[in-house]
Write a protein that holds these residues in place. Structure first.
Motif, short mmCIF file in Angstrom:
data_model
loop_
_atom_site.label_atom_id
_atom_site.label_comp_id
_atom_site.label_asym_id
_atom_site.label_seq_id
_atom_site.Cartn_x
_atom_site.Cartn_y
_atom_site.Cartn_z
N LEU A 37 6.61 -10.13 -0.51
CA LEU A 37 6.30 -9.43 0.73
C LEU A 37 5.26 -10.10 0.88
N SER A 38 4.76 -10.08 1.99
CA SER A 38 3.63 -11.12 2.54
C SER A 38 3.29 -10.01 4.41
N GLY A 39 2.17 -10.57 4.82
CA GLY A 39 2.09 -9.58 6.18
C GLY A 39 1.48 -8.08 5.70
N GLN A 40 1.54 -7.67 6.94
CA GLN A 40 0.88 -6.49 7.02
C GLN A 40 2.16 -5.23 7.06
N PRO A 41 2.02 -4.15 6.70
CA PRO A 41 0.98 -3.56 6.22
C PRO A 41 -0.12 -3.84 4.78
N GLY A 42 1.31 -4.42 3.93
CA GLY A 42 1.40 -4.94 2.44
C GLY A 42 -0.81 -5.24 2.35
N GLU A 43 -0.45 -6.70 3.01
CA GLU A 43 -2.25 -6.65 3.03
C GLU A 43 -2.85 -5.90 2.94
N ASP A 44 -3.42 -5.27 3.89
CA ASP A 44 -4.54 -4.14 4.00
C ASP A 44 -4.33 -3.10 3.13
N PHE A 45 -3.29 -2.82 2.87
CA PHE A 45 -2.78 -1.58 1.39
C PHE A 45 -3.93 -3.02 0.61
N ILE A 46 -4.10 -3.83 0.05
CA ILE A 46 -4.50 -4.49 -1.37
C ILE A 46 -5.50 -4.46 -1.27
N LYS A 47 -5.98 -5.01 0.39
CA LYS A 47 -8.28 -4.99 0.29
C LYS A 47 -8.99 -3.77 0.46
N THR A 48 -7.89 -2.72 0.28
CA THR A 48 -8.20 -1.28 -0.21
C THR A 48 -8.39 -0.70 -1.96
N ILE A 49 -8.00 -1.75 -2.29
CA ILE A 49 -7.48 -0.70 -3.58
C ILE A 49 -8.53 -2.02 -5.01
N HIS A 50 -8.68 -1.48 -5.98
CA HIS A 50 -9.30 -2.36 -7.04
C HIS A 50 -9.24 -2.33 -8.35
N ALA A 51 -8.22 -3.70 -8.90
CA ALA A 51 -7.73 -3.16 -9.87
C ALA A 51 -8.53 -4.33 -11.13
N ASP A 52 -7.67 -3.85 -12.06
CA ASP A 52 -8.49 -4.06 -13.68
C ASP A 52 -8.35 -5.62 -13.89
N LEU A 53 -7.23 -6.51 -13.21
CA LEU A 53 -6.73 -7.44 -13.41
C LEU A 53 -5.51 -7.63 -12.32
N CYS A 54 -6.08 -9.90 -11.92
CA CYS A 54 -4.40 -9.57 -11.19
C CYS A 54 -4.14 -11.10 -11.96
N LEU A 55 -2.42 -10.88 -11.74
CA LEU A 55 -2.24 -12.23 -12.88
C LEU A 55 -1.28 -12.92 -11.61
N CYS A 56 -1.46 -14.52 -11.05
CA CYS A 56 -0.92 -15.57 -9.90
C CYS A 56 -0.69 -16.34 -10.49
N GLY A 57 0.32 -16.49 -9.98
CA GLY A 57 0.55 -18.11 -9.74
C GLY A 57 0.13 -19.23 -8.94
#
Length: 270
Positions: free
Chosen positions: A164-184
């Motif tokens: 999934l990409s775009g809205q509303p997901g991207e705005d939601f991600i910007k509201t959280i404060h996680a311990d760790l992100c694993l990405c490629g």
């Protein structure tokens, strides 16, 4: 006459990954050599070759094929084929990444195939987690782990990919404060991380910014020419985990960013 198939149970994506890995190791191969590699008939090998040529992975030669460097900046490996490529390396990287998680952590997982291996390895540990992911495949897997709370932020599904990409997901991600992100990343060039999709790159940047620590999981094949759009710089990441086939010049470039670099061995090397 074609030899009878010995491994007819292999799905097309796995066969095509075997062909690509065979060509990576040998440079070029005949139809018969590729048929032997997949344990199938010459006609099956030809069909797989035509598919891979059409998608931009290979160039046909007289009686065989050679692997080529993709010429399009927007080139993306097919999701199913990509999951099978460098699989042993991805498993080893994923197992190392799983060690970075502690009970009760909140973690953001992007849709990379190596991140999926990290999720699988972490599930074996049986620790409680809160997982945020934009990958439908990873979300489905994580939902089967009873001690995990799984959050899918929403957005649009990209054709051919279950992310999934775009809205509303991207705005939601910007509201959280996680311990760790694993990405490629699609490619690492020097210290530059790139992707093939503007929407995917934007989502990954949001994920990296939403975590206190971020770890890049990339196998050694990702150290290549840049993809279509900039994701970020290695200096924006806290750690990079890759495999021991990384070329010395690529490793030197990574170290110039003064970030933690972890190089894992594959099972064949241990």
């Amino acid at each position: 006459m074609d030899a009878p198939s010995k491994r007819v149970d292999i799905v097309p994506a796995k066969r095509r990954a075997i062909i690509l890995e065979h060509l990576r190791a040998n440079g070029a191969a005949s139809i018969q050599e590729l048929a032997d590699a997949i344990g199938g008939s010459q006609s099956t090998a030809r069909r797989d070759l035509e598919h891979l040529v059409e998608k931009g992975y290979l160039e046909r030669t007289h009686g065989g094929a050679v692997l080529v460097q993709p010429t399009r900046a927007t080139f993306e490996a097919e999701a199913l084929v990509n999951a099978e490529l460098r699989h042993a390396e991805k498993v080893a990287i994923g197992r190392e990444a799983a060690k970075r998680l502690s009970p009760g952590d909140s973690v953001i997982l992007d849709g990379s195939t190596t991140v999926m291996e990290a999720a699988k390895a972490t599930a074996e540990r049986g620790i409680p987690l809160t997982v945020v992911t934009n990958s439908l495949d990873i979300a489905q897997f994580c939902a089967g782990v009873n001690s995990w709370r799984v959050i899918v932020p929403g957005g649009s599904v990209r054709p051919g990919f279950k992310n999934l990409s775009g809205q509303p997901g991207e705005d939601f991600i910007k509201t959280i404060h996680a311990d760790l992100c694993l990405c490629g990343a699609s490619a690492v060039t020097g210290t530059l991380l790139t992707d093939n999709s503007l929407e995917v790159a934007s989502m990954k940047r949001a994920m990296i910014s939403a975590a206190r620590r971020s770890i890049l999981l990339v196998d050694s094949s990702k150290f290549t020419v840049p993809g279509f759009c900039t994701l970020c710089d290695v200096s924006d990441i806290h750690e990079v985990i890759t495999d021991s086939a990384i070329k010395p010049d690529a490793l030197t470039a990574l170290k110039s960013a003064e970030r933690k670099i972890t190089v894992v061995s594959t099972p064949a090397e241990t």
